[in-house]
Design a protein around this motif. Sequence first.
Motif, PDB file in Angstrom:
ATOM      1  N   GLU A  72     -15.213 -10.989  14.594  1.00  0.00           N
ATOM      2  CA  GLU A  72     -14.303 -10.969  13.466  1.00  0.00           C
ATOM      3  C   GLU A  72     -13.532  -9.653  13.538  1.00  0.00           C
ATOM      4  OE1 GLU A  72     -15.426 -11.278   8.988  1.00  0.00           O
ATOM      5  OE2 GLU A  72     -16.726 -12.597  10.150  1.00  0.00           O
ATOM      6  N   VAL A  73     -12.236  -9.736  13.569  1.00  0.00           N
ATOM      7  CA  VAL A  73     -11.433  -8.518  13.568  1.00  0.00           C
ATOM      8  C   VAL A  73     -11.451  -7.954  12.149  1.00  0.00           C
ATOM      9  CG1 VAL A  73      -9.134  -7.550  13.910  1.00  0.00           C
ATOM     10  CG2 VAL A  73      -9.971  -9.371  15.411  1.00  0.00           C
ATOM     11  N   ALA A  74     -11.843  -6.676  11.989  1.00  0.00           N
ATOM     12  CA  ALA A  74     -12.039  -6.147  10.642  1.00  0.00           C
ATOM     13  C   ALA A  74     -11.046  -5.051  10.270  1.00  0.00           C
ATOM     14  CB  ALA A  74     -13.461  -5.614  10.483  1.00  0.00           C
ATOM     15  N   MET A  75     -10.541  -4.322  11.262  1.00  0.00           N
ATOM     16  CA  MET A  75      -9.724  -3.170  10.900  1.00  0.00           C
ATOM     17  C   MET A  75      -8.849  -2.748  12.067  1.00  0.00           C
ATOM     18  SD  MET A  75     -11.208   0.249   9.148  1.00  0.00           S
ATOM     19  CE  MET A  75     -11.489   1.156  10.655  1.00  0.00           C
ATOM     20  N   VAL A  87      -3.634 -10.034  10.477  1.00  0.00           N
ATOM     21  CA  VAL A  87      -4.062 -10.644  11.734  1.00  0.00           C
ATOM     22  C   VAL A  87      -3.773 -12.139  11.670  1.00  0.00           C
ATOM     23  CG1 VAL A  87      -6.461 -10.648  10.905  1.00  0.00           C
ATOM     24  CG2 VAL A  87      -6.005 -11.019  13.320  1.00  0.00           C
ATOM     25  N   LYS A  91      -8.662 -13.863  11.365  1.00  0.00           N
ATOM     26  CA  LYS A  91      -9.446 -12.769  11.944  1.00  0.00           C
ATOM     27  C   LYS A  91     -10.652 -13.256  12.736  1.00  0.00           C
ATOM     28  CE  LYS A  91     -11.849 -12.153   7.551  1.00  0.00           C
ATOM     29  NZ  LYS A  91     -12.090 -11.270   6.410  1.00  0.00           N
ATOM     30  N   TYR A  92     -10.934 -14.543  12.703  1.00  0.00           N
ATOM     31  CA  TYR A  92     -12.096 -15.072  13.423  1.00  0.00           C
ATOM     32  C   TYR A  92     -11.711 -15.436  14.841  1.00  0.00           C
ATOM     33  CZ  TYR A  92     -13.581 -15.415   8.606  1.00  0.00           C
ATOM     34  OH  TYR A  92     -13.869 -15.105   7.311  1.00  0.00           O
ATOM     35  N   THR A 118     -11.145  -2.487  15.241  1.00  0.00           N
ATOM     36  CA  THR A 118     -12.572  -2.439  14.927  1.00  0.00           C
ATOM     37  C   THR A 118     -13.022  -3.833  14.502  1.00  0.00           C
ATOM     38  OG1 THR A 118     -12.316  -0.166  14.189  1.00  0.00           O
ATOM     39  CG2 THR A 118     -14.326  -1.292  13.510  1.00  0.00           C
ATOM     40  N   ILE A 119     -14.175  -4.240  15.014  1.00  0.00           N
ATOM     41  CA  ILE A 119     -14.691  -5.551  14.650  1.00  0.00           C
ATOM     42  C   ILE A 119     -15.813  -5.417  13.634  1.00  0.00           C
ATOM     43  CG2 ILE A 119     -13.969  -6.632  16.793  1.00  0.00           C
ATOM     44  CD1 ILE A 119     -16.899  -6.404  17.722  1.00  0.00           C
ATOM     45  N   GLU A 120     -16.383  -6.551  13.208  1.00  0.00           N
ATOM     46  CA  GLU A 120     -17.231  -6.555  12.020  1.00  0.00           C
ATOM     47  C   GLU A 120     -18.503  -5.729  12.156  1.00  0.00           C
ATOM     48  OE1 GLU A 120     -17.255  -8.897  14.191  1.00  0.00           O
ATOM     49  OE2 GLU A 120     -19.110 -10.055  14.212  1.00  0.00           O
ATOM     50  N   GLY A 122     -18.545  -2.812  13.441  1.00  0.00           N
ATOM     51  CA  GLY A 122     -18.159  -1.414  13.437  1.00  0.00           C
ATOM     52  C   GLY A 122     -17.786  -0.862  14.802  1.00  0.00           C
TER      53      GLY A 122
END
Lengths: 392, 343
Positions: A72-75, A87, A91-92, A118-120, A122
């Motif tokens: 999951e793309v988080a940041m 995104v 984001k998945y 950053t992904i889920e 960290g």
Amino acid sequence: MELDNKSSKVKLIASGLIPFAFLIILMAYIFGPGSDLLDLGVPLPEITVEKVDFLDSEIQVTVRNTGPISVEVAMADINDRIQPAAVEPDKYLNRYETALVRIPFEWNEAEPYRIGITIEDGTRFEKEIKAAAPAVKPSIELAWFFAIIGTYVGIIPVMIGLLWLPFIKRISKQKYHFFLALTVGLLLFLGIDSVEEALEVSKENLADVFNGGLLAATVTVLSFLGLYYASEKLLKTTKSSRLTKPVAIALMISIGIGLHNFGEGLAIGAAVGMGSIAFSTFLIIGFALHNTTEGIAIAAPMSREKKVIGKLAIMGMIAGSPAIFGAWVGGFSYSPFSSVIFLSIGAGAIFQVIIIILNMIRVDCNNNLSTASVVSGISVGMVVMYLTGILI
Amino acid sequence: MMALIATIVTISSLFVAFSEGITAQQQENVFVTHSGAVVKTTGDILDPLYTASTVEFDPMEYLRDFNYGRVSQLSDGTTLREFTIIANDDEIMEVSTGIFYNVWTFNGTVPGPTIRATEGDLLRINFINNGSKEHTIHFHGIHPAEMDGVFEPVGGNGGQFVYEFTAGPVGVHPYHCHVMPLEEHIVHGLYGVFIVDPKEERPPADEMVMVLNGFDTDFDTENNFYAANTIPFYYQHHPIQINTDELIRIYVVNMVEFDPINNFHLHGNLYKYYPTGTDLVPSFYTDMITLSQTERGIMEFEYEYPGKYLFHAHKVEFSEKGWTGIFMVNDNEEEKESDEYGT
């Protein structure tokens, strides 16, 4: 009899399928639900930043999930400073899936940027851009620009190289062999060059999961085999068609060189597309000088033929014009994956041509390839290429 | 020739398969950047900065939450304050929107509970270690050696220890786990604030605790996030509501590891600063203090004008990675609802 035939066919098919059935059962046992046989450690997620485009007040990042599990793309961050972003499509990311991360950002031209995603869990993945340059937008002007560059790099140098034909025509058989061998040397250098380039692109820009080195090897071999098969067919038909054997060989050479020049065009287009203008100027001059030698390669086998001007011109086009198409593809839709593939096809094509020419010399001098003219020709070819390569 | 065509077809189909085929969705989301640009997207928004969102831990609740313990009187008149603190090290917490990290906690949160007592009170802290590793509580302050939480590691899975000492000196102090490797135990979140009030109370004020901390979520010994009270940017999209002409007192403790310094800058105002809070006379009148590891103090200020004021690390890297927030100063007469930042 018929019944027998049928039952033996069934047996044949069954005997072919039974091992497959066992293989499926084996796979189901190892990987299937409830199996913890291969539950070895924690799979680490991985994403790869494949492409960064600098648009108006926005940086667009193409990311691909190149790990063993979905992420999951988080940041998003730029130069390690967190930025708001979008995104798309979402984001998945499943395995191999890509997403476009849009980061509104007032970037400055020619400055370096580090783009972080950053992904889920960290983990942060980074891509460094040495100098920001506006993304290439497809336009008629740019397409025209690439066409002109392709002409300079591909068609014109090859045509200039072809002008050595009258010279090669007038020389003795031994010297002729020297020039054929020279061609082999030139091509050998180009082939190795293509492989090296493909490996470099795959190392720098292609995610590990694509196994770039083996991708290059596989495509090179396939391209070699495909063209080898095709050329044998072509040479066989020369007996019944208007093509003579040397012309057929020259045609194969020009196809091989054409594929190689496509790769060169790709490199130039990609360099312009990624904004490394100085680098692409270098590429253009280098390729142009290099490619005059390719004209010799095409001209040499044709030198014992008559009325070849028209054919030569066509072959020059076949060998040279793919540089234009390459520049278009490289400039407008660059992807490291396709680059590796095209470069490897070019390499395979060139190795195939080498075999054909060597074969031609061998037949011509009674199975002897160890003559002074052949050995010196190949050596001089390699050296000339090396020198034209570093002199720029 | 067939082989050549076949090769080309294969290659071009690969090329198509791996090019960016992004299909548009129907609904559109919108977010606004700092410069006011409105960005529309058909996809998801990744915006921990301005888009209001909540995660499991509530920094707003932590901000003004002081624990005075279970109070009783000893026969000699001393006040006894008993606390129970339980350590854990298996919790996965959302430390920033969409980012999950294994935090080690005292009583389930990072930071742990703010423990507050008056100078001279007897403190009894029942420590239970429910983690899988050894942990302790090491209080900064004055206490006997065997209460220092260093050489008495408490085993995991239910190990217990009772820390007992007299609260002192007056001030604001950190407490944290002191098991080796120390850095690992601290950066995972085993820390909190311990306030010792003077016997004669400080003037009444709107009091808050701010722990300046960070998280290294990718274990490269560099913080990926910074914050006041754990959640990056939280007080930016959830401004702290305060009033004009009201005394604000902040107990600030720097628990950032890896980076040698941190700092605290207040906008539109200056504050009186009491380093470590041990003195009742302020040492500085400033809008900028620099804090090393576990350096802490008390800040006091009042706002004259209503409005929106930033506070953040003037080490801007930290503020751009989350250590930034907003005081929404409301007019004392008529308490107005404030706008959220960025909308």
